[in-house]
Design a protein around this motif. Structure first.
Motif, PDB file in Angstrom:
ATOM      1  N   UNK A  52       0.829  -1.210   0.000  1.00  0.00           N
ATOM      2  CA  UNK A  52       0.000   0.000   0.000  1.00  0.00           C
ATOM      3  C   UNK A  52       0.862   1.258   0.000  1.00  0.00           C
ATOM      4  N   UNK A  53       0.294   2.332  -0.477  1.00  0.00           N
ATOM      5  CA  UNK A  53       0.931   3.629  -0.327  1.00  0.00           C
ATOM      6  C   UNK A  53       0.624   4.124   1.080  1.00  0.00           C
ATOM      7  N   UNK A  54       1.635   4.312   1.922  1.00  0.00           N
ATOM      8  CA  UNK A  54       1.377   4.725   3.310  1.00  0.00           C
ATOM      9  C   UNK A  54       0.555   6.015   3.381  1.00  0.00           C
ATOM     10  N   UNK A  55      -0.491   5.991   4.152  1.00  0.00           N
ATOM     11  CA  UNK A  55      -1.383   7.147   4.248  1.00  0.00           C
ATOM     12  C   UNK A  55      -0.660   8.359   4.822  1.00  0.00           C
ATOM     13  N   UNK A  56       0.252   8.133   5.748  1.00  0.00           N
ATOM     14  CA  UNK A  56       0.946   9.246   6.408  1.00  0.00           C
ATOM     15  C   UNK A  56       2.242   9.648   5.702  1.00  0.00           C
ATOM     16  N   UNK A 342     -10.169   7.032   9.421  1.00  0.00           N
ATOM     17  CA  UNK A 342     -11.337   6.888   8.553  1.00  0.00           C
ATOM     18  C   UNK A 342     -11.217   5.648   7.676  1.00  0.00           C
ATOM     19  N   UNK A 343     -10.004   5.370   7.168  1.00  0.00           N
ATOM     20  CA  UNK A 343      -9.786   4.164   6.381  1.00  0.00           C
ATOM     21  C   UNK A 343     -10.075   2.912   7.205  1.00  0.00           C
ATOM     22  N   UNK A 344      -9.638   2.926   8.458  1.00  0.00           N
ATOM     23  CA  UNK A 344      -9.873   1.774   9.328  1.00  0.00           C
ATOM     24  C   UNK A 344     -11.364   1.565   9.567  1.00  0.00           C
ATOM     25  N   UNK A 345     -12.106   2.645   9.718  1.00  0.00           N
ATOM     26  CA  UNK A 345     -13.546   2.505   9.938  1.00  0.00           C
ATOM     27  C   UNK A 345     -14.232   1.950   8.695  1.00  0.00           C
ATOM     28  N   UNK A 346     -13.773   2.365   7.502  1.00  0.00           N
ATOM     29  CA  UNK A 346     -14.366   1.837   6.276  1.00  0.00           C
ATOM     30  C   UNK A 346     -14.013   0.364   6.067  1.00  0.00           C
ATOM     31  N   UNK A 391       1.227   2.347  12.294  1.00  0.00           N
ATOM     32  CA  UNK A 391       1.651   1.425  11.251  1.00  0.00           C
ATOM     33  C   UNK A 391       0.956   0.085  11.334  1.00  0.00           C
ATOM     34  N   UNK A 392       0.835  -0.461  12.536  1.00  0.00           N
ATOM     35  CA  UNK A 392       0.201  -1.770  12.703  1.00  0.00           C
ATOM     36  C   UNK A 392      -1.274  -1.735  12.330  1.00  0.00           C
ATOM     37  N   UNK A 393      -1.989  -0.694  12.736  1.00  0.00           N
ATOM     38  CA  UNK A 393      -3.417  -0.616  12.426  1.00  0.00           C
ATOM     39  C   UNK A 393      -3.647  -0.426  10.931  1.00  0.00           C
ATOM     40  N   UNK A 394      -2.791   0.349  10.274  1.00  0.00           N
ATOM     41  CA  UNK A 394      -2.949   0.486   8.824  1.00  0.00           C
ATOM     42  C   UNK A 394      -2.705  -0.861   8.138  1.00  0.00           C
ATOM     43  N   UNK A 395      -1.696  -1.587   8.575  1.00  0.00           N
ATOM     44  CA  UNK A 395      -1.438  -2.912   8.011  1.00  0.00           C
ATOM     45  C   UNK A 395      -2.600  -3.855   8.316  1.00  0.00           C
ATOM     46  N   UNK A 396      -3.088  -3.800   9.539  1.00  0.00           N
ATOM     47  CA  UNK A 396      -4.231  -4.629   9.946  1.00  0.00           C
ATOM     48  C   UNK A 396      -5.443  -4.366   9.051  1.00  0.00           C
ATOM     49  N   UNK A 397      -5.719  -3.083   8.796  1.00  0.00           N
ATOM     50  CA  UNK A 397      -6.856  -2.743   7.939  1.00  0.00           C
ATOM     51  C   UNK A 397      -6.682  -3.247   6.523  1.00  0.00           C
ATOM     52  N   UNK A 398      -5.468  -3.135   5.963  1.00  0.00           N
ATOM     53  CA  UNK A 398      -5.214  -3.630   4.613  1.00  0.00           C
ATOM     54  C   UNK A 398      -5.374  -5.146   4.541  1.00  0.00           C
ATOM     55  N   UNK A 399      -4.835  -5.843   5.547  1.00  0.00           N
ATOM     56  CA  UNK A 399      -4.940  -7.301   5.556  1.00  0.00           C
ATOM     57  C   UNK A 399      -6.385  -7.756   5.739  1.00  0.00           C
ATOM     58  N   UNK A 400      -7.161  -7.014   6.518  1.00  0.00           N
ATOM     59  CA  UNK A 400      -8.578  -7.332   6.673  1.00  0.00           C
ATOM     60  C   UNK A 400      -9.311  -7.183   5.348  1.00  0.00           C
TER      61      UNK A 400
END
Length: 435
Positions: A52-56, A342-346, A391-400
């Motif tokens: 993924x392209x890192x959001x931050x 917001x990405x995590x919520x979606x 970082x972990x939550x963004x990765x978690x969201x992508x893997x989900x």
């Protein structure tokens, strides 16, 4: 080995001040060495499954650029280069790099999930240390030197930093306790975490942390149910009389009535306002900023009684040292953190992912408020695990998302497209397509 390093770094980042080991290498500490070892292990491991392209990324790179410009401004006014300035800018840039490391840590969903849990466990363990310190001090009258600082320092001077850290991670436990409707064990563990961090915050006697914790609780309870939020408020008001005298005394001393009937604020609160007033004079004289790590050496020219004092507000500190552009870069970075939330919520597909997403959203807000009455944003032991959590939550969201069948990176545009559902029916009963 990689997993061991990743977990160890989560623990040691918080406890680096508690375990001070010298490396013998100028400018390099144990945290840096662990980071380099972990980075090498990541590069030697199997290729990542997500790209993924890192959001931050954009916001962090802009913030780094602003810090470097401010560093060179500082050096132009004080040549040659000062070793303290080099350490300061290195530390300011180093800890946010943990976000990129844990986003690209090349671990599967199960391990990523356990690392998120471990971040919260470390926060709870740090809270237990503050509780132990508070119990040692006792519950008598408030004494400034009897404030718990947990693993963040050996004296009361770091109590405010500790309070911000505990208040920042409290929403994660609150979110899990409120949203995990079916997993009783995890909800019970979250309730224990709430109790630990709430007591830890009390023993820091950090008034800003009291406010942040109450704000987080109010928002999350209101998110769950307005009636529940009202019941929480009533319960809290009823429990005020049962708080230790030292806590109520600490809050009450913020504002008292003087002899002529007017409001009089305590020294700590009044000093901040005077420092901020002097900071505005500094900004007026130096709109481009005075340079990185120069606030304390310059504030005495504007408020002599507070020479060599910190700004006690990271936004004021940033605008004075880095100029208006620096403040804009900082605010943009915080805005992008909310975009990550917001990405995590979606991407949330179950109770756990929703709980983490909602909790993280409020945690970002708590972090932002935690820098209004103090300046821990560049403090590695306080913010290091927060960057790791990002970082972990963004990765978690992508893997989900991948687990749900969407292997492509989520885009804002795709998430806004309504889903079209077509129901096939016999020809003689066919109706218009329902959207």
């Amino acid at each position: 080995m990689l997993r061991l390093l990743l977990f160890f770094q989560i623990f040691y980042t918080v406890y680096e001040l508690h375990f001070q080991f010298a490396t013998g290498i100028p400018g390099i500490n144990v945290v840096n060495l662990v980071f380099l070892a972990t980075l090498f292990a990541i590069l030697m491991s199997k290729p990542d499954t997500i790209h993924p392209k890192p959001i931050l990324r954009g916001a962090l790179l802009l913030f780094f650029a602003v810090l470097l410009v401010a560093f060179f401004i500082a050096q132009s006014s004080k040549p040659p280069v000062d070793s303290d300035d080099i350490t300061y800018v290195k530390t300011a840039i180093f800890y946010p790099l943990l976000y990129f490391m844990y986003l690209r840590c090349r671990q599967d969903l199960k391990t990523t999930r356990w690392m998120i849990i471990f971040v919260l466990i470390v926060a709870a363990v740090a809270g237990v240390q503050a509780i132990r310190q508070g119990l040692d001090y006792g519950f008598g009258a408030f004494v400034e030197t009897h404030r718990a600082s947990g693993p963040f320092g050996t004296t009361f001077a770091m109590a405010n930093r500790a309070g911000v850290y505990y208040a920042m991670f409290l929403p994660m436990f609150l979110g899990l306790a409120l949203m995990m409707r079916t997993q009783t064990r995890w909800r019970f563990a979250a309730l224990m975490g709430i109790g630990i961090l709430a007591l830890a915050i009390l023993f820091t006697y950090s008034r800003q942390s009291y406010f942040i914790a109450l704000l987080a609780a109010a928002l999350l309870f209101a998110r769950k149910h307005v009636v529940l939020a009202a019941l929480m408020a009533i319960t809290f008001i009823g429990l005020i009389d049962y708080l230790p005298d030292s806590v109520t005394e600490r809050v009450a001393e913020t504002r008292t009535e003087n002899r002529v009937g007017g409001d009089q604020y305590d020294v700590s609160t009044a000093s901040r306002w005077k420092i901020w007033q002097g900071a505005m004079g500094m900004l007026e004289d130096n709109p481009q900023g005075v340079g990185l790590n120069r606030f304390q050496t310059r504030i005495g020219a504007y408020t002599p009684q507070y020479a060599n004092y910190d700004a006690h507000n990271f936004y004021v500190l940033t605008v004075c040292e880095c100029g208006v552009i620096g403040l804009a870069a900082l605010l943009w970075l915080i805005f992008r953190m909310f975009s990550l939330a917001a990405m995590l919520r979606r991407a949330a597909v179950d109770d756990e992912s929703r709980a983490l997403a909602i909790g993280f959203t409020v945690a970002v807000l708590c972090m932002a408020f935690g820098n209004l009455y103090g300046s821990p944003f560049l403090e590695g032991s306080v913010m290091g695990d927060f960057w790791i959590l990002c970082g972990l939550l963004e990765r978690y969201g992508r893997l989900k998302q991948m687990q749900a069948g969407d292997s492509s990176p989520t885009s804002h545009a795709q998430s806004l497209i309504p889903q079209v559902r077509v129901t096939a029916q016999p020809l003689k009963e066919r109706r218009p397509i329902q959207i």
